[in-house]
Design a protein around this motif. Structure first.
Motif, mmCIF file in Angstrom:
data_model
loop_
_atom_site.group_PDB
_atom_site.id
_atom_site.type_symbol
_atom_site.label_atom_id
_atom_site.label_comp_id
_atom_site.label_asym_id
_atom_site.label_seq_id
_atom_site.Cartn_x
_atom_site.Cartn_y
_atom_site.Cartn_z
ATOM 1 N N THR A 174 7.708 -4.462 11.343
ATOM 2 C CA THR A 174 6.328 -4.050 11.587
ATOM 3 C C THR A 174 6.369 -2.640 12.140
ATOM 4 O O THR A 174 7.131 -2.365 13.076
ATOM 5 C CB THR A 174 5.665 -4.979 12.642
ATOM 6 N N SER B 52 2.142 -11.838 8.199
ATOM 7 C CA SER B 52 2.655 -10.786 7.312
ATOM 8 C C SER B 52 4.162 -10.976 7.050
ATOM 9 O O SER B 52 4.667 -10.554 6.011
ATOM 10 C CB SER B 52 2.382 -9.393 7.891
ATOM 11 N N TYR B 53 4.867 -11.633 7.980
ATOM 12 C CA TYR B 53 6.299 -11.894 7.773
ATOM 13 C C TYR B 53 6.489 -12.952 6.680
ATOM 14 O O TYR B 53 7.372 -12.818 5.827
ATOM 15 C CB TYR B 53 6.962 -12.331 9.084
ATOM 16 N N ASP C 14 6.811 0.132 2.098
ATOM 17 C CA ASP C 14 5.543 -0.287 2.695
ATOM 18 C C ASP C 14 4.856 -1.269 1.748
ATOM 19 O O ASP C 14 4.439 -0.900 0.650
ATOM 20 C CB ASP C 14 4.657 0.953 2.920
ATOM 21 N N ILE D 241 12.549 -7.300 7.240
ATOM 22 C CA ILE D 241 11.088 -7.135 7.386
ATOM 23 C C ILE D 241 10.804 -6.518 8.749
ATOM 24 O O ILE D 241 11.336 -6.971 9.761
ATOM 25 C CB ILE D 241 10.353 -8.494 7.263
ATOM 26 N N ALA E 199 5.605 -11.180 3.436
ATOM 27 C CA ALA E 199 6.632 -10.251 2.940
ATOM 28 C C ALA E 199 7.843 -11.025 2.414
ATOM 29 O O ALA E 199 8.430 -10.655 1.384
ATOM 30 C CB ALA E 199 7.045 -9.296 4.060
ATOM 31 N N ASN F 142 -1.221 -1.969 11.672
ATOM 32 C CA ASN F 142 0.227 -2.041 11.434
ATOM 33 C C ASN F 142 0.545 -1.810 9.971
ATOM 34 O O ASN F 142 -0.314 -2.005 9.111
ATOM 35 C CB ASN F 142 0.737 -3.460 11.729
ATOM 36 N N LYS F 143 1.806 -1.461 9.743
ATOM 37 C CA LYS F 143 2.311 -1.459 8.364
ATOM 38 C C LYS F 143 3.390 -2.526 8.301
ATOM 39 O O LYS F 143 4.149 -2.698 9.268
ATOM 40 C CB LYS F 143 2.970 -0.112 8.057
ATOM 41 N N THR F 144 3.487 -3.193 7.173
ATOM 42 C CA THR F 144 4.571 -4.161 6.981
ATOM 43 C C THR F 144 5.583 -3.538 6.034
ATOM 44 O O THR F 144 5.232 -3.103 4.927
ATOM 45 C CB THR F 144 4.026 -5.476 6.382
ATOM 46 N N SER G 146 2.278 -3.337 2.806
ATOM 47 C CA SER G 146 1.086 -3.811 3.527
ATOM 48 C C SER G 146 -0.028 -4.297 2.603
ATOM 49 O O SER G 146 -0.731 -5.251 2.940
ATOM 50 C CB SER G 146 0.535 -2.696 4.415
#
Ligand code: DC
Length: 231
Positions: free
Chosen positions: A78, A36-37, A94, A76, A40, A86-88, A96
């Protein structure tokens, strides 16, 4: 040895995120989706690209960006929710859902191989590791990010199985996709993840290999749990 980190690496669609989330909930470690990093980070540039609406493809456009200047504008995070979801958060927003857009997934391969991007993400992950007990899934957690993690697993499955699982997931969400296309996309991602020069996808020498092709999710979860609880 870092007792506070469980590393679960493996290729796209191997089911590692589902098992990581559930194992984490059972052992009291927070789950971090390290992909997710990269997603993002890519989304940050994807949005600028869309706004500028250039005539050149993203792959060319990104080469002209001074990443060193831009990186200071990126934050970024979490946000841990209950049950391992989780939410990013990208710069307080947000993202996500947005980070899963196919265009973003496609563009990651132009950023994830770069040292400056990997250093940025690794710093974010180490900042989290300083504060929490973590179970992380990714491509290079056991090899590069936390080579000292006490628990390392490499979760994989045949490409047919991975494509089929992803297909079922999308069908359940009501998304219309072509199985052969999915398989082709996964094969392309495997190639770019394994062939990049910096931190390629590979199994750490001291990781435990789990091929989930013939295994149910619960069997895999129990295998991982028993290895962790045994030691
Ligand atoms: O886990 P994922 O499919 O959401 O990851 C998206 C991409 O991010 C993946 O194709 C490669 C990159 N990635 C990476 O380079 N290193 C990681 N530790 C995690 C993901």
């Amino acid at each position: 040895m870092n007792q506070n980190i469980v590393a679960i690496d493996g290729p796209a669609g191997s089911g590692k995120s589902t098992v990581a989330r559930e194992v984490g909930a059972q052992i009291g470690y927070s789950y971090v989706d390290t992909g997710s990093y990269y997603r993002a980070f890519t989304l940050f540039f994807h949005k600028i690209y869309k706004k500028e609406n250039p005539t050149i493809p993203f792959s060319e456009w990104i080469k002209n960006k001074n990443l060193e200047n831009e990186i200071s504008k990126i934050s970024i995070q979490t946000e841990f929710l209950s049950g391992g979801t989780n939410k990013t958060i990208l710069n307080s927003e947000d993202v996500s859902e947005e980070i899963r857009l196919p265009e973003v997934t496609e563009e990651i391969k132009y950023l994830a191989p770069l040292r400056i991007v990997r250093d940025f993400v690794n710093q974010c992950l180490h900042d989290l590791g300083d504060k929490y007990k973590l179970i992380m899934d990714g491509r290079d957690i056991g090899t590069e990010v936390f080579p000292d993690a006490k628990f390392k697993f490499f979760v994989t499955a045949s490409i047919d199985t991975r494509a089929e699982r992803r297909f079922q997931e999308l069908v359940e969400k009501g998304v219309n996709v072509d199985l052969d296309q999915l398989k082709e996309d996964i094969a392309k991602r495997d190639k770019s993840d394994m062939e990049r020069k910096i931190a390629p996808l590979r199994m750490a020498d001291d990781a435990i290999l789990i091929d989930t092709t013939q295994l149910s999710k619960n069997v895999v979860i129990n295998m991982i749990l028993s290895k962790i609880l045994q030691s």
